[in-house]
Design a protein around this motif. Sequence first.
Motif, PDB file in Angstrom:
ATOM      1  N   ASN A 158       0.908  -1.314  -0.076  1.00  0.00           N
ATOM      2  CA  ASN A 158       0.072  -0.141  -0.049  1.00  0.00           C
ATOM      3  C   ASN A 158       0.827   1.191  -0.040  1.00  0.00           C
ATOM      4  N   SER A 159       2.176   1.175   0.429  1.00  0.00           N
ATOM      5  CA  SER A 159       3.134   2.205   0.451  1.00  0.00           C
ATOM      6  C   SER A 159       3.845   2.445  -0.925  1.00  0.00           C
ATOM      7  N   ARG A 160       3.503   1.622  -1.823  1.00  0.00           N
ATOM      8  CA  ARG A 160       4.292   1.552  -3.264  1.00  0.00           C
ATOM      9  C   ARG A 160       3.862   3.140  -4.008  1.00  0.00           C
ATOM     10  N   GLU A 161       4.873   3.642  -4.610  1.00  0.00           N
ATOM     11  CA  GLU A 161       4.430   4.918  -5.288  1.00  0.00           C
ATOM     12  C   GLU A 161       3.328   4.590  -6.356  1.00  0.00           C
ATOM     13  N   LYS A 162       2.280   5.431  -6.657  1.00  0.00           N
ATOM     14  CA  LYS A 162       1.150   5.038  -7.494  1.00  0.00           C
ATOM     15  C   LYS A 162       1.513   6.039  -8.355  1.00  0.00           C
ATOM     16  N   PRO A 163       0.949   5.874  -9.621  1.00  0.00           N
ATOM     17  CA  PRO A 163       1.087   6.870 -10.794  1.00  0.00           C
ATOM     18  C   PRO A 163       0.409   8.207 -10.398  1.00  0.00           C
ATOM     19  N   LYS A 164       1.063   9.196 -10.528  1.00  0.00           N
ATOM     20  CA  LYS A 164       0.419  10.571 -10.086  1.00  0.00           C
ATOM     21  C   LYS A 164      -0.407  11.138 -11.257  1.00  0.00           C
ATOM     22  N   PRO A 165      -1.426  11.783 -10.581  1.00  0.00           N
ATOM     23  CA  PRO A 165      -2.541  12.393 -11.520  1.00  0.00           C
ATOM     24  C   PRO A 165      -1.785  13.673 -12.308  1.00  0.00           C
ATOM     25  N   ASP A 166      -2.710  14.222 -13.281  1.00  0.00           N
ATOM     26  CA  ASP A 166      -2.156  15.274 -14.094  1.00  0.00           C
ATOM     27  C   ASP A 166      -1.921  16.518 -13.298  1.00  0.00           C
ATOM     28  N   PHE A 167      -2.933  16.384 -12.387  1.00  0.00           N
ATOM     29  CA  PHE A 167      -2.831  17.756 -11.725  1.00  0.00           C
ATOM     30  C   PHE A 167      -1.766  17.730 -10.374  1.00  0.00           C
ATOM     31  N   PHE A 168      -0.988  16.772 -10.617  1.00  0.00           N
ATOM     32  CA  PHE A 168       0.176  16.769  -9.554  1.00  0.00           C
ATOM     33  C   PHE A 168       1.476  17.289 -10.397  1.00  0.00           C
ATOM     34  N   ILE A 169       1.974  18.422 -10.061  1.00  0.00           N
ATOM     35  CA  ILE A 169       3.183  18.894 -10.259  1.00  0.00           C
ATOM     36  C   ILE A 169       4.219  19.282  -9.318  1.00  0.00           C
ATOM     37  N   GLN A 170       5.314  18.474  -9.342  1.00  0.00           N
ATOM     38  CA  GLN A 170       6.299  18.553  -8.085  1.00  0.00           C
ATOM     39  C   GLN A 170       6.590  19.840  -7.798  1.00  0.00           C
ATOM     40  N   ASP A 171       6.542  20.357  -6.471  1.00  0.00           N
ATOM     41  CA  ASP A 171       6.823  21.659  -5.882  1.00  0.00           C
ATOM     42  C   ASP A 171       6.144  22.770  -6.646  1.00  0.00           C
ATOM     43  N   ILE A 172       5.060  22.804  -7.381  1.00  0.00           N
ATOM     44  CA  ILE A 172       4.677  24.027  -8.263  1.00  0.00           C
ATOM     45  C   ILE A 172       4.293  25.236  -7.130  1.00  0.00           C
ATOM     46  N   ASN A 173       3.976  24.759  -6.037  1.00  0.00           N
ATOM     47  CA  ASN A 173       3.351  25.755  -5.168  1.00  0.00           C
ATOM     48  C   ASN A 173       4.624  26.193  -3.958  1.00  0.00           C
ATOM     49  N   ALA A 174       5.656  25.431  -4.364  1.00  0.00           N
ATOM     50  CA  ALA A 174       6.522  25.542  -2.960  1.00  0.00           C
ATOM     51  C   ALA A 174       7.267  26.946  -2.977  1.00  0.00           C
ATOM     52  N   GLY A 175       7.454  27.838  -3.744  1.00  0.00           N
ATOM     53  CA  GLY A 175       8.148  28.927  -3.936  1.00  0.00           C
ATOM     54  C   GLY A 175       9.596  28.732  -4.282  1.00  0.00           C
ATOM     55  N   LEU A 176      10.504  29.755  -4.424  1.00  0.00           N
ATOM     56  CA  LEU A 176      11.604  29.472  -4.870  1.00  0.00           C
ATOM     57  C   LEU A 176      12.577  28.981  -3.578  1.00  0.00           C
ATOM     58  N   LYS A 177      13.521  28.140  -3.796  1.00  0.00           N
ATOM     59  CA  LYS A 177      14.632  27.597  -2.923  1.00  0.00           C
ATOM     60  C   LYS A 177      15.877  28.484  -2.833  1.00  0.00           C
ATOM     61  N   ASP A 178      16.099  29.116  -1.858  1.00  0.00           N
ATOM     62  CA  ASP A 178      17.247  29.737  -1.885  1.00  0.00           C
ATOM     63  C   ASP A 178      18.143  29.212  -0.538  1.00  0.00           C
ATOM     64  N   GLU A 179      19.049  28.543  -0.851  1.00  0.00           N
ATOM     65  CA  GLU A 179      19.681  27.698   0.300  1.00  0.00           C
ATOM     66  C   GLU A 179      20.738  28.577   0.956  1.00  0.00           C
ATOM     67  N   THR A 180      21.115  29.890   0.149  1.00  0.00           N
ATOM     68  CA  THR A 180      22.202  30.755   0.895  1.00  0.00           C
ATOM     69  C   THR A 180      21.474  31.752   1.867  1.00  0.00           C
ATOM     70  N   GLU A 181      20.044  31.728   1.958  1.00  0.00           N
ATOM     71  CA  GLU A 181      19.535  32.495   2.857  1.00  0.00           C
ATOM     72  C   GLU A 181      19.138  31.824   4.366  1.00  0.00           C
ATOM     73  N   ILE A 182      19.338  30.382   4.304  1.00  0.00           N
ATOM     74  CA  ILE A 182      18.848  29.679   5.472  1.00  0.00           C
ATOM     75  C   ILE A 182      20.005  28.949   6.159  1.00  0.00           C
ATOM     76  N   PRO A 183      20.794  29.470   7.124  1.00  0.00           N
ATOM     77  CA  PRO A 183      21.767  28.834   7.913  1.00  0.00           C
ATOM     78  C   PRO A 183      21.440  27.424   8.269  1.00  0.00           C
ATOM     79  N   GLU A 184      22.541  26.649   8.242  1.00  0.00           N
ATOM     80  CA  GLU A 184      22.548  25.247   8.236  1.00  0.00           C
ATOM     81  C   GLU A 184      21.900  24.696   9.472  1.00  0.00           C
TER      82      GLU A 184
END
Length: 453
Positions: free
Chosen positions: A52-78
Amino acid sequence: MWLLCGKEEALLQDGGGSRKKEENARKRILCPLDPKHTVYEDQLAKHLKKCNSREKPKPDFFIQDINAGLKDETEIPEQLVPISFLSEEQMENLIKKLRKASEGLNSTLKDQIMSHPALHDALNDPKNGDSATKHLKQQASILGNIEKLKLLGPRRCFVEFGAGKGKLSHWVDIALKDAEKVHFILVEKVTTRFKVDGKHRKKNSVFERLQIDIQHLCLNKIPLLSKEKLPVVGIGKHLCGVATDLALRCLVETYAASCEERNEEPLAKRVKNDKTEKEINTLAKEGNEKNIPEKWTPVAGIVIALCCHHRCDWRHYVGKEYFRALGLGAVEFHYFQRMSSWATCGMQKTSLEASNISTKRKDKQNDGSEEHDDGGYRITDDSTESLPGFLNVEEKKKIGHLCKLLIDQGRINYLQQKGFNPALQYYTDPLVSLENVLLTALPNHSSSPETTA
């Protein structure tokens, strides 16, 4: 009945024992897809195909990180130390920055505690417990605010983010009665029990539930919306921290922007343009015509009850530009969002009760929505952090409220930049829920949230 001789019986017993020894010899290993269960090592390949935990086919409305915002690693300290590890001088500097950034902000929000006739019978049901009554009061007020903003009408799609059981959409549907062409899309990250949306069988309303993280949801890829072109109303009750920012970006950037780029004329507008005089008169008589937006936009409005600012995330936060304009960045945001929990930790329960609530919160973590049972109290992730020696409880609460207000002001600024007229208001009494702020927004051409009758 067959009788076995002693020799045959001994062989059978020995065979059974051999099989048992063979099974005991087989090795069980953790499932690589979900370590919460195990599987026989020699059956792993077969198990992976049906787990049941296997990866299932993604629907068309799934777009990886589309609403995540820009990732700027330099701004966030480790690594950022917990608040309790900061020196008194560091804490004082943070609080000075907070107070300076909050200058000019109105910390006293307008009361918009409302109700709606659709919930009258439910609110007066003598069988209700204290918790049920508090949730109903909140749902009634959110519904009243939706109606006040002229968003409660036909020919639109209500998208409930962090839908949980779907009760908010349920009451919207009840309030709309037989309104035409009403659709509901319920977005929830996790599997939910005791859903109420499956009980609706009205011919004029359609319910669709999507199990997806808001971070990856592309609304204009949902067949229902791409086909019908109905204006969207984004709603949510207690949409936790980061989920609010993801939902705002999902509505305002991903959906609205793409619809405007395609310059598509929605069904709602075509229907209104093509109405005969008789249809217009009928709708006016029913009181529905006033609730059809005069000028269509992809997102007709947003009504979201906010909560859990301590679970915000700088990467996903929509108010980054606002913070940067104030001379603040990822570090300050991190500590402000942690300090925001101070607003709701002034009245603490016993350690045993706190432990029980903490366990429940862990079970629900990351689902984006919580059916809070506040009872006027709130135990948050930071409520056990040591109180800085130079602050008393009341001062700590005031600072927590300022942190919440500043984070929400960044969201207000974001919506203003995107062509919306947003507002913050209290929608319920703090004795009902300490998380009692409602974020509303209408497109600029619509009536103002402050002046809508």
